[in-house]
Design a protein around this motif. Structure first.
Motif, PDB file in Angstrom:
ATOM      1  N   ALA A   1     -24.526 -30.266  20.946  1.00 23.32           N
ATOM      2  CA  ALA A   1     -24.233 -30.339  21.862  1.00 23.32           C
ATOM      3  C   ALA A   1     -23.548 -30.250  22.605  1.00 23.32           C
ATOM      4  O   ALA A   1     -23.438 -30.214  23.741  1.00 23.32           O
ATOM      5  N   PHE A   2     -22.342 -31.476  22.267  1.00 25.65           N
ATOM      6  CA  PHE A   2     -21.278 -31.275  23.311  1.00 25.65           C
ATOM      7  C   PHE A   2     -20.554 -29.637  23.018  1.00 25.65           C
ATOM      8  O   PHE A   2     -20.087 -29.251  24.367  1.00 25.65           O
ATOM      9  N   ASP A   3     -20.522 -29.506  21.844  1.00 24.82           N
ATOM     10  CA  ASP A   3     -19.735 -28.032  22.291  1.00 24.82           C
ATOM     11  C   ASP A   3     -20.810 -26.816  22.368  1.00 24.82           C
ATOM     12  O   ASP A   3     -20.548 -26.242  22.882  1.00 24.82           O
ATOM     13  N   ILE A   4     -21.467 -26.963  22.804  1.00 26.15           N
ATOM     14  CA  ILE A   4     -22.345 -26.251  23.515  1.00 26.15           C
ATOM     15  C   ILE A   4     -22.159 -26.048  25.065  1.00 26.15           C
ATOM     16  O   ILE A   4     -21.786 -24.992  25.404  1.00 26.15           O
ATOM     17  N   LEU A   5     -22.039 -27.641  25.315  1.00 26.36           N
ATOM     18  CA  LEU A   5     -21.390 -27.598  26.530  1.00 26.36           C
ATOM     19  C   LEU A   5     -20.170 -27.121  27.586  1.00 26.36           C
ATOM     20  O   LEU A   5     -20.201 -26.279  28.234  1.00 26.36           O
ATOM     21  N   VAL A   6     -19.144 -27.393  26.658  1.00 23.35           N
ATOM     22  CA  VAL A   6     -17.969 -26.865  26.768  1.00 23.35           C
ATOM     23  C   VAL A   6     -17.871 -25.291  26.355  1.00 23.35           C
ATOM     24  O   VAL A   6     -17.283 -24.839  27.320  1.00 23.35           O
ATOM     25  N   GLU A   7     -18.303 -24.807  25.210  1.00 22.25           N
ATOM     26  CA  GLU A   7     -18.451 -23.379  25.034  1.00 22.25           C
ATOM     27  C   GLU A   7     -18.968 -22.877  26.231  1.00 22.25           C
ATOM     28  O   GLU A   7     -18.648 -21.343  26.117  1.00 22.25           O
ATOM     29  N   ILE A   8     -20.137 -22.893  26.661  1.00 21.90           N
ATOM     30  CA  ILE A   8     -20.593 -22.387  27.988  1.00 21.90           C
ATOM     31  C   ILE A   8     -19.827 -22.290  29.415  1.00 21.90           C
ATOM     32  O   ILE A   8     -19.671 -21.673  29.745  1.00 21.90           O
ATOM     33  N   PHE A   9     -19.209 -23.182  29.688  1.00 20.19           N
ATOM     34  CA  PHE A   9     -17.979 -23.915  30.354  1.00 20.19           C
ATOM     35  C   PHE A   9     -17.006 -22.712  29.870  1.00 20.19           C
ATOM     36  O   PHE A   9     -16.297 -21.705  31.010  1.00 20.19           O
ATOM     37  N   GLN A  10     -16.240 -22.733  29.108  1.00 19.92           N
ATOM     38  CA  GLN A  10     -15.365 -21.818  28.606  1.00 19.92           C
ATOM     39  C   GLN A  10     -15.383 -20.388  28.977  1.00 19.92           C
ATOM     40  O   GLN A  10     -15.079 -19.439  28.861  1.00 19.92           O
ATOM     41  N   ARG A  11     -17.207 -19.838  28.046  1.00 19.54           N
ATOM     42  CA  ARG A  11     -17.666 -18.311  28.787  1.00 19.54           C
ATOM     43  C   ARG A  11     -17.170 -18.129  30.252  1.00 19.54           C
ATOM     44  O   ARG A  11     -17.055 -17.256  30.543  1.00 19.54           O
ATOM     45  N   ASN A  12     -18.238 -19.458  30.846  1.00 21.59           N
ATOM     46  CA  ASN A  12     -17.790 -19.183  32.042  1.00 21.59           C
ATOM     47  C   ASN A  12     -16.104 -18.394  32.539  1.00 21.59           C
ATOM     48  O   ASN A  12     -15.966 -17.867  33.626  1.00 21.59           O
ATOM     49  N   LEU A  13     -15.550 -18.918  31.737  1.00 18.54           N
ATOM     50  CA  LEU A  13     -13.847 -19.322  32.069  1.00 18.54           C
ATOM     51  C   LEU A  13     -13.429 -17.789  32.223  1.00 18.54           C
ATOM     52  O   LEU A  13     -13.082 -16.638  32.899  1.00 18.54           O
ATOM     53  N   ILE A  14     -13.878 -16.594  30.546  1.00  9.53           N
ATOM     54  CA  ILE A  14     -13.997 -15.804  30.447  1.00  9.53           C
ATOM     55  C   ILE A  14     -14.199 -15.169  31.000  1.00  9.53           C
ATOM     56  O   ILE A  14     -13.974 -13.389  31.420  1.00  9.53           O
ATOM     57  N   GLU A  15     -16.021 -14.633  31.675  1.00 10.42           N
ATOM     58  CA  GLU A  15     -16.099 -14.467  32.153  1.00 10.42           C
ATOM     59  C   GLU A  15     -15.983 -14.138  33.727  1.00 10.42           C
ATOM     60  O   GLU A  15     -15.983 -12.963  34.374  1.00 10.42           O
ATOM     61  N   ARG A  16     -15.166 -14.515  34.229  1.00  9.00           N
ATOM     62  CA  ARG A  16     -14.374 -14.953  35.278  1.00  9.00           C
ATOM     63  C   ARG A  16     -12.791 -14.541  35.809  1.00  9.00           C
ATOM     64  O   ARG A  16     -12.603 -14.963  36.366  1.00  9.00           O
ATOM     65  N   ASN A  17     -12.726 -13.917  34.124  1.00  9.48           N
ATOM     66  CA  ASN A  17     -10.973 -13.615  34.377  1.00  9.48           C
ATOM     67  C   ASN A  17     -10.546 -14.769  34.414  1.00  9.48           C
ATOM     68  O   ASN A  17      -9.310 -14.826  34.620  1.00  9.48           O
ATOM     69  N   LEU A  18     -10.935 -16.368  34.225  1.00  8.39           N
ATOM     70  CA  LEU A  18      -9.749 -17.444  34.373  1.00  8.39           C
ATOM     71  C   LEU A  18      -8.541 -17.775  33.200  1.00  8.39           C
ATOM     72  O   LEU A  18      -7.871 -18.843  33.546  1.00  8.39           O
ATOM     73  N   ILE A  19      -9.528 -17.105  31.987  1.00 12.44           N
ATOM     74  CA  ILE A  19      -8.791 -17.335  30.348  1.00 12.44           C
ATOM     75  C   ILE A  19      -8.618 -16.396  30.264  1.00 12.44           C
ATOM     76  O   ILE A  19      -9.544 -15.428  30.489  1.00 12.44           O
ATOM     77  N   SER A  20      -8.444 -16.253  28.842  1.00 12.72           N
ATOM     78  CA  SER A  20      -8.555 -15.330  28.070  1.00 12.72           C
ATOM     79  C   SER A  20      -9.574 -14.834  26.916  1.00 12.72           C
ATOM     80  O   SER A  20      -9.728 -16.698  26.638  1.00 12.72           O
ATOM     81  N   GLN A  21     -10.027 -14.415  26.561  1.00 11.75           N
ATOM     82  CA  GLN A  21     -11.026 -14.501  25.339  1.00 11.75           C
ATOM     83  C   GLN A  21     -10.093 -14.820  23.882  1.00 11.75           C
ATOM     84  O   GLN A  21     -10.812 -15.321  23.008  1.00 11.75           O
ATOM     85  N   GLU A  22      -9.312 -14.906  23.748  1.00 15.34           N
ATOM     86  CA  GLU A  22      -8.574 -15.104  22.740  1.00 15.34           C
ATOM     87  C   GLU A  22      -7.518 -16.856  22.442  1.00 15.34           C
ATOM     88  O   GLU A  22      -8.404 -17.667  22.131  1.00 15.34           O
ATOM     89  N   LEU A  23      -7.728 -17.067  24.138  1.00 17.90           N
ATOM     90  CA  LEU A  23      -7.721 -18.440  24.604  1.00 17.90           C
ATOM     91  C   LEU A  23      -8.854 -19.050  23.804  1.00 17.90           C
ATOM     92  O   LEU A  23      -8.974 -20.657  23.208  1.00 17.90           O
TER      93      LEU A  23
END
Length: 413
Positions: free
Chosen positions: A278-300
């Motif tokens: 479940a914790f991994d899901i929380l972090v993955e939703i956060f990282q998808r937000n970052l990617i969708e908002r062009n704050l980090i790269s998909q590769e990272l």
């Protein structure tokens, strides 16, 4: 709790002080002002409201042990006078060195966390025992090494290592909210006639996840977390360490590599793969937000999710480069992920049957909640977060006889 309701509480609520993390953790030496979403003057001395009340019991041994006063309709044993609000109806005038602070901060922590999760559940949470006793009883300072949440309608808290000179559990936000999580699960899912091993493991995971999400409602926690990790949350950090204690110890780690095993039946250990997934899901939703908002790269994002120990330093450095100058945007992405995840889990738990509860069934409910709330956007993330841990929609253990939940929280991993 949605950011809108959080703002409403700040505007019209009653002030208290809470330590969002153990005060021995660097950066959390001082308590933080929180606003309970009840108007000043509506919370009575105790503190007490329509759903809960605090009693600072004196010379009390734990319920069930010889010499403990009985608890029936309302606690009647020896106790200190009720803690009074100030002239404005607030309780933030109490200082940490005062005994009364423990009573006030215990109430505020429970009330605050309950408000947060009632918002995610979208309804009031009725206590399971309300036909027998009208209000949840909170006892902050009992001389024992434990923290107990009982389906009879009380929380009573002691001290780490049984040392009453140490920081009491009632001032440890994670520990206290974890125990409240058990009361919430009793109310939302219920107590089965014949619990499975996974019911008890999920019971511990439920409490940990309730505490993790609630802790993200403190600006100090969110700011400290991001400033120290730069958004690299697949790591051991303030969020993934559940129940920080002194000297760098913590009760459990939500960021873990634990996998489901039919050989493990101890509830705290059995909880770890579910909490981790479940914790991994929380972090993955956060990282998808970052990617969708062009704050980090998909590769990272991909590298972070599948990293090895040798890659962690480089991943942290990449996150740092992206984070610097975009601190506010990262914070907004994390708060959005917090609320999406909280709503996801609440929706899944509302549809979870207490009887024959298995991790696979809860996972299926999470997937259904994702379809209902987000049109299945996170299905791959949810499946991958649990699959590699050995948790699928078919995962289950054998049932066992029910035992009342009394927890020694000092299980270290």
């Amino acid at each position: 709790m949605s950011q809108m309701l959080d703002a409403q509480a700040r505007e019209n609520g009653t002030k208290f002080l809470i330590y969002p993390q153990n005060r021995t953790v660097p950066g959390f030496e001082n308590p933080e002002v929180v606003y309970i979403n009840l108007p000043p003057g509506s919370i009575k001395a105790g503190p007490e409201d329509d759903e809960m009340y605090v009693v600072d019991a004196l010379n009390k041994v734990p319920f069930g042990e010889q010499g403990s006063p009985p608890f029936r309709y309302r606690y009647e044993g020896p106790h200190n006078p009720a803690v009074q609000p100030n002239a404005q109806g607030y309780f933030d005038h109490l200082r940490p060195e005062e005994r009364a602070f423990s009573a006030a901060t215990m109430y505020a922590t429970v009330r605050r966390a309950l408000e947060i999760w009632e918002d995610y559940f979208g309804k009031k949470i009725p206590w399971i025992w309300s036909n027998e006793v009208p209000k949840l009883l909170l006892i902050p300072l009992v001389n024992f090494k434990n923290a107990v949440s009982s389906p009879a309608g009380y929380l009573e808290f002691g001290f780490p290592d049984g040392d009453n000179t140490d920081i009491p559990h009632c001032r440890n936000f994670d520990v206290l909210v974890h125990e409240l999580g058990h009361q919430i699960k009793y109310a939302v899912i219920g107590i089965p006639d014949r619990p499975t091993y996974e019911y008890h493991g999920h019971h511990e995971a439920f409490g940990d996840l309730v505490a993790i999400v609630a802790s993200l409602h403190f600006n100090t926690v969110v700011d400290h977390l991001l400033n120290n990790t730069f958004g690299d949350l697949f790591s051991v950090n303030e969020l993934s360490r559940v129940g920080d204690l002194k000297a760098g110890r913590s009760i459990r780690l939500a960021f873990n590599n634990e996998k489901f095993s039919r050989l493990i039946t101890e509830p705290h250990l059995l909880s770890l793969p579910f909490t981790g997934g479940a914790f991994d899901i929380l972090v993955e939703i956060f990282q998808r937000n970052l990617i969708e908002r062009n704050l980090i790269s998909q590769e990272l994002g991909d590298l972070s999710f599948n990293s090895t120990v040798g890659q962690q330093h480089e991943i942290r450095e990449q996150f740092k480069r992206f984070y610097q100058g975009k601190e506010a945007e990262f914070k907004d992405a994390l708060l959005d992920a917090r609320d999406k995840f909280g709503k996801l889990m609440a929706t899944a738990w509302l549809n979870t049957d207490k009887e024959n509860l298995h991790y696979g069934k809860v996972l299926g409910n999470i997937l259904e909640a994702d379809r209902q709330l987000y049109n299945g956007k996170y299905e791959d993330t949810i499946r991958s977060s649990f699959d590699w841990r050995g948790i699928t929609t078919e995962t289950m253990l054998e049932p066992l006889q029910f035992q009342i939940h009394v927890v020694d929280e000092l299980v270290t991993v």
